[in-house]
Design an enzyme around this catalytic site. Structure first.
Site, short mmCIF file in Angstrom:
data_model
loop_
_atom_site.label_atom_id
_atom_site.label_comp_id
_atom_site.label_asym_id
_atom_site.label_seq_id
_atom_site.Cartn_x
_atom_site.Cartn_y
_atom_site.Cartn_z
N GLY A 12 0.83 -1.21 0.00
CA GLY A 12 0.00 0.00 0.00
C GLY A 12 0.86 1.25 0.00
N ARG A 74 0.56 -4.74 -5.04
CA ARG A 74 0.69 -5.79 -4.01
C ARG A 74 1.12 -7.11 -4.63
NH1 ARG A 74 -0.77 -4.17 0.97
NH2 ARG A 74 -2.21 -2.43 1.15
N ILE A 134 1.71 2.49 7.17
CA ILE A 134 0.99 3.35 8.11
C ILE A 134 0.52 2.53 9.31
CG2 ILE A 134 0.25 4.94 6.29
CD1 ILE A 134 -2.63 3.78 6.85
N ASP A 135 0.50 1.19 9.16
CA ASP A 135 0.02 0.34 10.26
C ASP A 135 1.04 0.21 11.38
OD1 ASP A 135 -2.09 -0.03 8.60
OD2 ASP A 135 -1.75 -2.16 8.22
N ARG A 291 -23.36 6.60 14.39
CA ARG A 291 -22.90 6.83 13.01
C ARG A 291 -21.48 6.26 12.88
NH1 ARG A 291 -27.45 8.13 12.55
NH2 ARG A 291 -28.35 9.96 11.51
O1 F6P Z 1 -0.84 -1.27 3.96
C1 F6P Z 1 -1.59 -1.52 5.09
C2 F6P Z 1 -3.00 -1.09 4.95
O2 F6P Z 1 -3.01 0.28 5.16
C3 F6P Z 1 -3.93 -1.82 5.91
O3 F6P Z 1 -4.18 -1.22 7.12
C4 F6P Z 1 -5.20 -1.99 5.12
O4 F6P Z 1 -5.91 -3.12 5.52
C5 F6P Z 1 -4.68 -2.16 3.75
O5 F6P Z 1 -3.52 -1.36 3.68
C6 F6P Z 1 -5.68 -1.84 2.69
O6 F6P Z 1 -5.02 -1.49 1.52
P1 F6P Z 1 -5.48 -1.83 0.05
O7 F6P Z 1 -6.89 -1.45 -0.06
O8 F6P Z 1 -4.58 -1.02 -0.79
O9 F6P Z 1 -5.29 -3.29 -0.13
#
Ligand code: F6P
Length: 373
Positions: A12, A74, A134-135, A291
């Site tokens: 990501g 990915r 970012i995780d 919400r």
């Molecule tokens: O790269 C990690 C992340 O930000 C996760 O927290 C999230 O689940 C994932 O990417 C979602 O990314 P994408 O929609 O690009 O697969």
């Protein structure tokens, strides 16, 4: 001969990727006279030999840019969708590494990228990785670049959601990224003063979350903010998952690849579903309106924070210096103010989850935040 350095960004996108490319590139070219070749769209670009010149002009003006000028994907070398079929493209990648006369390949990414890079290392390629996500769940580094920026964005979102929650006397659930680790939801929850924080590391009871909200109500606070990590899971769901996991594994092994891919997409998108579901459950239990706000890609987009720019520049420039010294087979970890090489085999397959005794959790509990446990 000048060293030939390949570089790719995978997984990501994350704020700080361009800053790190600039750090590697400027240090490599200006100080060590290395040649830099960028590969587009992660491992796929290396497989297809789609390159990009990372000369001075390409690296100029990108420090503050979000995303990655190289593009990302990915794709995994050993399981890449080619002509509608998943194929092992490792050999093509190894061939292109040699065709470009690379001395080293720098792979910038999160946990998945560390694994893929390690596989290439086992095929004899010289690899250095840098921790990006970012995780914040890459093991053996204090922090990964991108996290600090995402944390600020998620915190600002919670700050802004407070006004509506307060004015309308509602429960507002805000979903932060983090499917396996809860750093973002926890950090933003603490910084934004969330009343409930739900993270994958602490399975929650819906009843206890409802009780915490009702307790606030009785104390005159007729609104609540619930910070939810996308991978947060209820105690009920943990029990159900344990039951079905083994059955699923056996079934999945028999399914064709396309179907498995669809299943994984469905289970990813189910994260938003979990938070919506939780909102319905809380409405039923508390009789308060609720919400949901899913922060999604807003957390990954835009300009990196000053912290991430500095971190990315530090790791990028240190990476060039390591290459100059002939080091490879490592991830460059952030350790305090230093960039330290860690053998790649120690990083792969590990996940940096939030320790249950982490000071952020302790402090949150002291100020009355519920974790639903
Ligand atoms: O790269 C990690 C992340 O930000 C996760 O927290 C999230 O689940 C994932 O990417 C979602 O990314 P994408 O929609 O690009 O697969």
């Amino acid at each position: 001969m000048n060293k030939q350095v390949g570089v790719l960004t995978a997984g990501g996108d994350s704020p700080g990727l361009n800053a790190v490319l600039r750090g590697i590139g400027k240090a490599a070219q200006e100080n060590f006279r290395m040649e830099l070749i960028g590969f587009r769209d992660g491992f796929r670009g290396l497989m297809e030999n789609r390159t990009m010149d990372l000369d001075e002009q390409a690296l100029s003006g990108i420090l503050t840019l979000g995303g990655t000028i190289l593009g990302t994907s990915r794709d995994k070398p050993h399981r890449m969708l080619v002509g509608g079929k998943f194929m092992d493209m490792t050999d093509a990648i190894v061939d292109n590494y040699h065709r470009n006369h690379l001395d080293v390949l720098v792979c910038i990414g999160g946990g998945g990228t560390q694994k893929n890079a390690y596989r290439l290392m086992q095929k004899g390629l010289n690899i250095i990785t840098l921790p990006k996500t970012i995780d914040n769940d890459v093991a053996l580094t204090d922090v990964s670049f991108g996290f600090n920026t995402a944390l600020s964005i998620a915190t600002e979102a919670i700050d802004r959601l407070h006004s509506t929650a307060h004015s309308h006397h509602r429960i507002v659930l805000v979903e932060a990224m983090g499917h396996r680790a809860g750093w973002l939801a926890l950090g933003a929850g603490v910084a934004g003063g969330a009343d409930v924080i739900l993270i994958p590391e602490i399975p929650y009871s819906v009843e206890k979350v409802a009780k915490a909200i009702l307790g606030r109500n009785r104390g005159g606070k007729h609104f609540s903010i619930v910070a939810v990590a996308e991978g947060a899971i209820s105690l009920e769901a943990v029990a159900a998952k344990e039951k079905t996991d083994n059955k699923k594994k056996a079934k999945a092994a028999k399914k064709p690849d396309k179907r498995r891919r669809l299943d994984s997409m469905l289970s990813d998108s189910a994260h938003g579903g979990n938070t919506l579901n939780l909102a319905h459950q809380l409405e039923a239990l508390t009789r308060l309106e609720s919400r949901v706000t899913i922060l999604g890609y807003l957390q990954r987009g835009g300009t990196p924070s000053a912290y991430d720019r500095i971190l990315a520049t530090r790791l990028g420039t240190a990476c060039a210096a390591m290459i100059h010294e002939g080091v490879h087979g490592v991830m460059l970890a952030a350790r305090g103010e230093k960039a330290e090489p860690v053998p790649l085999e120690q990083v792969v397959g590990k996940l940096k989850t939030v320790p249950l005794d982490h000071p952020w959790i302790e402090s949150a509990r002291y100020v009355g935040t519920s974790f639903g446990d």
